[in-house]
Design an enzyme around this catalytic site. Sequence first.
Site, PDB file in Angstrom:
ATOM      1  N   PHE A 111       0.027   0.987  -6.131  1.00 63.06           N
ATOM      2  CA  PHE A 111       1.140   0.702  -7.037  1.00 63.06           C
ATOM      3  C   PHE A 111       0.604   0.048  -8.324  1.00 63.06           C
ATOM      4  O   PHE A 111      -0.287  -0.807  -8.261  1.00 63.06           O
ATOM      5  CB  PHE A 111       2.143  -0.215  -6.337  1.00 63.06           C
TER       6      PHE A 111
ATOM      7  N   ASP B 106      -0.744  -4.381   0.675  1.00 65.98           N
ATOM      8  CA  ASP B 106       0.598  -4.418   0.090  1.00 65.98           C
ATOM      9  C   ASP B 106       1.530  -3.701   1.072  1.00 65.98           C
ATOM     10  O   ASP B 106       1.377  -2.503   1.326  1.00 65.98           O
ATOM     11  CB  ASP B 106       0.582  -3.703  -1.280  1.00 65.98           C
TER      12      ASP B 106
ATOM     13  N   TYR C 132      13.171  -6.694  -1.058  1.00 67.72           N
ATOM     14  CA  TYR C 132      14.384  -6.046  -1.589  1.00 67.72           C
ATOM     15  C   TYR C 132      14.479  -4.565  -1.254  1.00 67.72           C
ATOM     16  O   TYR C 132      15.446  -3.910  -1.611  1.00 67.72           O
ATOM     17  CB  TYR C 132      14.508  -6.267  -3.105  1.00 67.72           C
ATOM     18  N   LYS C 133      13.449  -4.029  -0.599  1.00 68.30           N
ATOM     19  CA  LYS C 133      13.487  -2.604  -0.241  1.00 68.30           C
ATOM     20  C   LYS C 133      14.060  -2.476   1.167  1.00 68.30           C
ATOM     21  O   LYS C 133      15.253  -2.664   1.372  1.00 68.30           O
ATOM     22  CB  LYS C 133      12.085  -2.013  -0.322  1.00 68.30           C
TER      23      LYS C 133
ATOM     24  N   ARG D 163      11.882  11.263  -5.308  1.00 68.67           N
ATOM     25  CA  ARG D 163      11.599  10.494  -4.086  1.00 68.67           C
ATOM     26  C   ARG D 163      12.911  10.247  -3.358  1.00 68.67           C
ATOM     27  O   ARG D 163      13.861   9.704  -3.921  1.00 68.67           O
ATOM     28  CB  ARG D 163      10.949   9.174  -4.507  1.00 68.67           C
TER      29      ARG D 163
HETATM   30  C1  LIG Z   1       4.008  -1.016  -3.435  1.00 72.87           C
HETATM   31  C2  LIG Z   1       4.697  -1.955  -4.367  1.00 72.87           C
HETATM   32  N1  LIG Z   1       4.116  -3.124  -4.676  1.00 72.87           N
HETATM   33  C3  LIG Z   1       4.709  -4.001  -5.509  1.00 72.87           C
HETATM   34  C4  LIG Z   1       5.940  -3.720  -6.067  1.00 72.87           C
HETATM   35  C5  LIG Z   1       6.621  -4.619  -7.041  1.00 72.87           C
HETATM   36  O1  LIG Z   1       6.332  -5.933  -6.936  1.00 72.87           O
HETATM   37  P1  LIG Z   1       7.222  -7.016  -7.684  1.00 72.87           P
HETATM   38  O2  LIG Z   1       8.336  -7.385  -6.750  1.00 72.87           O
HETATM   39  O3  LIG Z   1       6.298  -8.118  -7.969  1.00 72.87           O
HETATM   40  O4  LIG Z   1       7.793  -6.419  -8.919  1.00 72.87           O
HETATM   41  C6  LIG Z   1       6.585  -2.533  -5.759  1.00 72.87           C
HETATM   42  C7  LIG Z   1       7.889  -2.231  -6.370  1.00 72.87           C
HETATM   43  O5  LIG Z   1       8.485  -1.223  -6.245  1.00 72.87           O
HETATM   44  C8  LIG Z   1       5.947  -1.625  -4.883  1.00 72.87           C
HETATM   45  O6  LIG Z   1       6.522  -0.464  -4.586  1.00 72.87           O
END
Ligand SMILES: Cc1ncc(COP(=O)(O)O)c(C=O)c1O
Length: 427
Positions: free
Chosen positions: A136, A213, A238-239, A387
């Site tokens: 990401f 991650d 939040y996902k 997606r």
């Molecule tokens: C794999 C991944 N890492 C990190 C993030 C985003 O991180 P943050 O909450 O710090 O914006 C996302 C956001 O969609 C993501 O999909």
Amino acid sequence: MPAGVPGQSRGPDDLLARARRLDAEDPLAGYRDRFVISDPDTVYLDGNSLGRLPKATRDRLRQVIDVEWGEDLIRGWSRWIELGRRAGDVIAGLIGAEPGEVTLSDSTSVNLYKLAAAALRARPGRRTVLTDDDNFPTDQYLLQGLAEAGDLDLRVLPSDPDRGVSPDAVRAALGEDVALVCLSHVAYRSGAIADLAGITEAAHQAGALVLWDLSHSAGSVPVGLGAAGVDLATGCTYKHLNGGPGAPAFLYVRRDLQPRLRQPIWGWFGQTDQFDMAGRYRPADGIERFLVGTPPVLGGYAALEGARLSAEAGIEAIAAKARALTGYLIELADAWLVPLGFQLASPRAAAERGAHVTLHHPQAWQVCQALIQERVIPDFRTPDRLRLGVAPLYTTFGELYVAAARLREIVASGRHEGFPTQRSRVT
Ligand SMILES: Cc1ncc(COP(=O)(O)O)c(C=O)c1O
């Protein structure tokens, strides 16, 4: 039913009958009613970007606002101070960690920075960080920043954006100079699941630490952090954990590593006995040493309630339904969408993908806008990907049937061509 079984009838009636049967047999079907669904005709396929609002969260936040903030005022902190760890313990159960190894904290981006910096400090003399080019973007940017500041070598492995990171490529790149391997467990573009245990083991054999991650894994697939001996991890709430927009992220540090690591942002929430107001920073003993400043309490409660719902349903049941939903979606795509120019951009094998299916289409951005107008909400990912996220707690097989039928109609009629080709700021 695995996707694309040869000889399987794929007529619309058969596919519809199957959706009905799968919904009728779904052991998680009752969870849909635990979410706010204001328009049942909108098919929401973006729970992997922002999960729906659980009713328990709405009720809890009302209570927190009215009573804990409205009446208790500053006295609320005697409870709120433990919130990150309480939610962390629930999330720990979903990702194969132990209580005390996980806490809510900051954003995924900030946690990546803190954990990666802590890992680099714990491996003095090693100057290389490994990641892959499909990780990401925020992960890549943070590592670029750390590499620039610390004069490190950031080695970015090429990955197949449809199949994910190759464990062999990681193994081949490991060596005595590698301090840290930082990768995503479920790839944000394709949904491909990386070999977390195999890569972690290989990294450890080479003397490196690993930072995963888990943004697309937490609440959608089992992770098994403890069993794999993972060092560090972080991810969004939040996902798939349905914590709401901007809810705090979580971070994980294996218990035996906690006293040995020092993170770079020394704030008072990471301090031993923070209300002693001592002038000198002494990091707290446990997971709290990875905290920084005052946490967002409303978002923290929302993360706690969302995680509780997933824990109640059970991660194995959630993952089993995710595999069935994505498998059914791939069948629909094979039958109806591939003939219209779509191509699968996710692993076909159920065990290799998380809870979304990605499709290539040369006009994916226009198709995405047309779909949203016709009340199917997916998202678009560059350069040409649509997606489609499934959320096992509330997505039904019937909804996938409807979504694919609307998608087929849009593209077959060319309705998407009336939409702008220029991307909007948020996709
Ligand atoms: C794999 C991944 N890492 C990190 C993030 C985003 O991180 P943050 O909450 O710090 O914006 C996302 C956001 O969609 C993501 O999909």
